[in-house]
Design an enzyme around this catalytic site. Sequence first.
Site, PDB file in Angstrom:
ATOM      1  N   ARG A  74       0.837  -1.202   0.000  1.00 24.95           N
ATOM      2  CA  ARG A  74       0.000   0.000   0.000  1.00 24.95           C
ATOM      3  C   ARG A  74       0.871   1.250   0.000  1.00 24.95           C
ATOM      4  NH1 ARG A  74      -3.393   1.011   5.302  1.00 24.95           N
ATOM      5  NH2 ARG A  74      -1.348   1.694   5.955  1.00 24.95           N
ATOM      6  N   ARG A 134     -23.330   1.521  -6.650  1.00 26.97           N
ATOM      7  CA  ARG A 134     -23.222   0.064  -6.498  1.00 26.97           C
ATOM      8  C   ARG A 134     -24.184  -0.444  -5.425  1.00 26.97           C
ATOM      9  NH1 ARG A 134     -16.587   0.180  -6.806  1.00 26.97           N
ATOM     10  NH2 ARG A 134     -16.440  -0.150  -9.066  1.00 26.97           N
ATOM     11  N   ASP A 162     -19.646   4.337  -5.119  1.00 27.70           N
ATOM     12  CA  ASP A 162     -19.982   3.325  -4.116  1.00 27.70           C
ATOM     13  C   ASP A 162     -21.479   3.307  -3.824  1.00 27.70           C
ATOM     14  OD1 ASP A 162     -17.300   2.549  -3.823  1.00 27.70           O
ATOM     15  OD2 ASP A 162     -16.925   4.116  -2.343  1.00 27.70           O
ATOM     16  N   HIS A 188     -12.963   5.286   0.542  1.00 25.60           N
ATOM     17  CA  HIS A 188     -13.156   4.415  -0.610  1.00 25.60           C
ATOM     18  C   HIS A 188     -12.301   3.169  -0.367  1.00 25.60           C
ATOM     19  CE1 HIS A 188     -14.169   3.226  -4.601  1.00 25.60           C
ATOM     20  NE2 HIS A 188     -12.959   3.371  -5.086  1.00 25.60           N
TER      21      HIS A 188
END
Length: 308
Positions: free
Chosen positions: A88, A151, A148, A175
């Site tokens: 990450r 969805r 989001d 997110h």
Amino acid sequence: MAKLSIIGAGAVGTSCAHWAVIKNLAKEIVLIDVIPDLAKGKALDLAQSSPLFGYFGKIWGTEDFSALKDSDIVVITAGKPRQPGMSREDLLNINKEIVKSCAEKIKEFTPQSIVIVVTNPLDAMVYVAYKVTGFPKNRILGMAGVLDSARYRYFIAQALGVSPKDVQALVMGIHGDLMLPLVRLANVAGIPITELLSKAKIEEIVERTKKGGGEIVSYLKTGSAFITPGLSIIEMAEAILKDEKRVLTCSVYLEGEYGINGVFLGVPVVLGKNGIEKIIEINLESEEKNILEKCASHCKELINLLKL
């Protein structure tokens, strides 16, 4: 009519331009990419669709960032996707440099513009753009909540066999896996989903929403979602350019709202000609507050890694 500039002519940037053409949203659409001729090719392909869509503006591509001049909105989609074996932190630092470079060009060539950041990790990258441009917080925002929430609404509609248009629901927070799809406020034509779906089914939908992007990646293997992300960007851009006063969930800079300071998080806002015109605060239950605070802590961890 306005000027829309999109930095990054990959799948999401091209999708964004595509939806802007369909909606006749701007008199001028510019695609910018550092890869030689990529933006030119994508833009020419889109331009040739003008007779079929009825688009009457100008669309073109370039590697020259001075093309940003006089943009009303600039969208940053440029960035590297996460590769196998990449941490990450690796992705964070690679994309930090890309977004930093884009933000510097925006500040130089179009200091009056409103900036929508899409590059991941989203909530950290919009913070980079905010710090580098020095723009007021109403003119820097991130796109994630619209995607989001779309969805989430689709999965609810699918479970109930109803039109997605009649489903109202929102996702707050970051997110990523810590996002907060609000259950108690989700409804179908005003009817709470808690009266229509079992607790187990709702939990399944919430989890699927959190993993929505990953599910698509698992099917595509070598790519990620681009059609709905592109339209989600345009939903925000349209609200701004047409001064629609839409209530949408966007990643915005919080200074005390929801008891959170110094990070970008997805919350409902009013979008109009000035960008973020109002941050809407809703009363959260204790569990929801805890999740939002975890999101804020995660964002602060990323900000510390940025070393801006």
